[in-house]
Scaffold this motif. Sequence first.
Motif, short mmCIF file in Angstrom:
data_model
loop_
_atom_site.label_atom_id
_atom_site.label_comp_id
_atom_site.label_asym_id
_atom_site.label_seq_id
_atom_site.Cartn_x
_atom_site.Cartn_y
_atom_site.Cartn_z
N CYS A 453 0.83 -1.20 0.00
CA CYS A 453 0.00 0.00 0.00
C CYS A 453 0.87 1.26 0.00
N GLY A 454 0.42 2.30 -0.70
CA GLY A 454 1.13 3.57 -0.66
C GLY A 454 1.08 4.33 -1.96
N SER A 455 1.34 3.68 -3.07
CA SER A 455 1.35 4.39 -4.35
C SER A 455 -0.07 4.62 -4.86
N VAL A 456 -0.38 5.89 -5.08
CA VAL A 456 -1.69 6.22 -5.64
C VAL A 456 -1.57 7.11 -6.87
N ASN A 457 -0.41 7.76 -7.05
CA ASN A 457 -0.19 8.61 -8.22
C ASN A 457 1.21 8.45 -8.80
N GLU A 458 2.06 7.71 -8.13
CA GLU A 458 3.42 7.44 -8.59
C GLU A 458 3.86 6.10 -8.00
N PRO A 459 4.83 5.43 -8.63
CA PRO A 459 5.14 4.04 -8.25
C PRO A 459 6.14 3.86 -7.12
N TRP A 460 6.96 4.89 -6.84
CA TRP A 460 8.07 4.69 -5.93
C TRP A 460 7.63 4.32 -4.52
N THR A 461 6.56 4.94 -4.04
CA THR A 461 6.17 4.75 -2.63
C THR A 461 5.94 3.28 -2.31
N SER A 462 5.22 2.57 -3.16
CA SER A 462 4.99 1.15 -2.92
C SER A 462 6.23 0.32 -3.21
N MET A 463 6.91 0.62 -4.30
CA MET A 463 8.05 -0.21 -4.69
C MET A 463 9.20 -0.08 -3.70
N SER A 464 9.34 1.09 -3.07
CA SER A 464 10.44 1.29 -2.12
C SER A 464 10.28 0.45 -0.87
N ARG A 465 9.12 -0.12 -0.66
CA ARG A 465 8.90 -0.92 0.55
C ARG A 465 9.58 -2.29 0.47
N TYR A 466 10.11 -2.64 -0.71
CA TYR A 466 10.69 -3.97 -0.87
C TYR A 466 12.17 -3.92 -1.24
N THR A 467 12.83 -2.82 -0.93
CA THR A 467 14.27 -2.75 -1.22
C THR A 467 15.08 -3.44 -0.13
N THR A 468 16.33 -3.71 -0.45
CA THR A 468 17.21 -4.39 0.51
C THR A 468 17.56 -3.51 1.70
N ALA A 469 17.29 -2.21 1.61
CA ALA A 469 17.57 -1.32 2.74
C ALA A 469 16.75 -1.69 3.97
N SER A 470 15.64 -2.39 3.77
CA SER A 470 14.76 -2.74 4.89
C SER A 470 14.94 -4.17 5.36
N VAL A 471 15.91 -4.89 4.83
CA VAL A 471 16.09 -6.28 5.22
C VAL A 471 16.70 -6.37 6.62
N VAL A 472 16.04 -7.10 7.50
CA VAL A 472 16.56 -7.40 8.83
C VAL A 472 16.36 -8.89 9.09
N PRO A 473 17.10 -9.48 10.01
CA PRO A 473 16.93 -10.90 10.30
C PRO A 473 15.55 -11.19 10.90
N VAL A 474 15.07 -12.40 10.69
CA VAL A 474 13.86 -12.84 11.37
C VAL A 474 14.07 -12.69 12.87
N GLY A 475 13.08 -12.14 13.54
CA GLY A 475 13.18 -11.88 14.97
C GLY A 475 13.45 -10.43 15.29
N GLU A 476 13.91 -9.65 14.28
CA GLU A 476 14.03 -8.21 14.42
C GLU A 476 12.86 -7.56 13.70
N ARG A 477 12.43 -6.40 14.18
CA ARG A 477 11.27 -5.72 13.62
C ARG A 477 11.60 -5.10 12.26
N SER A 478 10.80 -5.44 11.26
CA SER A 478 10.96 -4.81 9.95
C SER A 478 10.62 -3.33 10.07
N PRO A 479 11.47 -2.45 9.58
CA PRO A 479 11.20 -1.01 9.72
C PRO A 479 9.98 -0.59 8.91
#
Length: 577
Positions: A453-479
């Motif tokens: 959820c997020g993109s309503v007029n441009e694509p970056w907002t939704s697509m940015s939710r799946y970049t490697t910058a947000s990868v954390v190990p299982v057991g840590e809270r996903s930002p």
Amino acid sequence: MKPTTRLLLSSAAMALALTGMAPAQEVAREDTVIFDLDRTIRDPENFNWFTSGTKRQHGAHQAMWEPLFILNYETGEMDPWLATAMEPNEDFSEWTLSLREGVEWSDGEAFNADDVVFTVGMVLENEELSEREAATMRAQVAAVEKIDDLTVRFTLNSPNPRFHVENFGVRIFGSFLIMPEHVWAGEDPATFAFYPPIGTGPYTYSSADTNRAIWDRNDNWWGAATGFMDLPEPARLIWLETGGEESRAQLMLANQMDIAHSVSIGTFEAIQAQNPNVISWHDGYPFAWPDPCARQLEINTTVAPWDDPAMRRAVGLIIDRTQIVNIAYEGTTVPSSTMFAEYGSMRPFIDAVVAAGHGLPATGDVEAAQALIEAAGYTMGSDGIYERDGEDLAVSIHVNSASTEYTRTIDMVVEQLNRAGINARSVPVENGVFWGEVLPFGAFEMSYSWLSCGSVNEPWTSMSRYTTASVVPVGERSPGFNNTARWDGDAAAAYTAIVEEMGTMALDDPALPGMVAEAYGHLAGELPFIPLVQAAKLIPMNTTYWTGWPTAENNYNHPAFWWNHTHQIIHNLERAE
């Protein structure tokens, strides 16, 4: 047709029957618009929207507090309201806001750059002002300054091509709302109740209780005085807590509610059968408006065998979206072809993905899915379930039990997977556990959500939710609930590089659709999540007293009347003949 008897019972008087309170004054029913309120007003005398828990969807930001701009979901344009323009410098690190001349607060004081600078400055200096829009402003803005009475310059912490729409455009639900300096100055912003409230809108606060709020038209509204827009026709607006679907239906049938929160298709058809004046976004199936949060199946890419992209693609091939639409949603939505909400402003990006061959089919292809499963070393057992090394191919799918929409959808997915040879089961969990433990910490194999959820007029907002910058190990809270799939590796890195470049580009850059398609190729090849269907909000709108409601054919904007753009809806309403 209207009832032949002129109904002088105002919606405030209707509230009298529910609360035992006397109405403030008599207003004819045909001069009143009654909106559904889906929650109790916790503190009717607190209008400090900056603090967590203080709500504004009981009319405060729909009738009293106006936004600077309103994003049009169909065109992607920012319709000017309190402001006329907002322009960036070359690298999007500074933005210059131009305010509309002649705007006034309802007490007659001028609305100008001083109010903007004061409000933004107050948020920058007070971290206890924690509401989402306030926190976003604080994270993005380094400094704000007045250029003249109608001009404000924002200096950002880092360049942002989306700054205007993210903060001032009513992108989703609300926007950063400007407050009157002459009222707030000298007050403690963390505790000030701002009661009674004032705004620049065409309605002023009349009264409120825990289950309703009343707003009366200000015939001295600045917009009419300056020629910006005519006064709206309704003399009074009421937000009334209904208490649930059955109450909404009864009020609609009695013509004592003009627009209600989403109902089931069965309830809507029952209402319409007895009151044909009630309409919806579409005139027929799917009836509902798709809200921005398309539904999807999350996959934990760290858990075997779903760490294998081929196995995730197999699940994607098994899923029959049309069957989910027909059974789980009873025809009130449509299959998703991409991760995006299907609005007119998103069409160039959706079309680019589909044209590149990355769009999703409406139906499943079980045979192709089974070929992938068998290529991974599984064989079909006598019980119809695949097995390998003596173990069944099985999966548990966590689902929030707070809504039958969620559980019915996953029940359908579970059935489809089982028929194809995967021993799937649903794991319903309570709302707090789902959002507090399961999703953010990766405590799932698969789960149902809407995290793109997020993109309503441009694509970056939704697509940015799946970049490697947000990868954390299982057991840590996903930002920020971003990349809860823990998607990583070469494909994710290639995807991330494209999306990060997109994030620096103007929203109307002609290169964006092609870049979206290229990045989406990596996403489609690995499927860290599987888009299912568009979200469905079946919103009943009553034309007995008022016409001009937003519909797919009268698409001046969308019908989410609890959002800050509701000013547009109110201005479009006309008395029924």
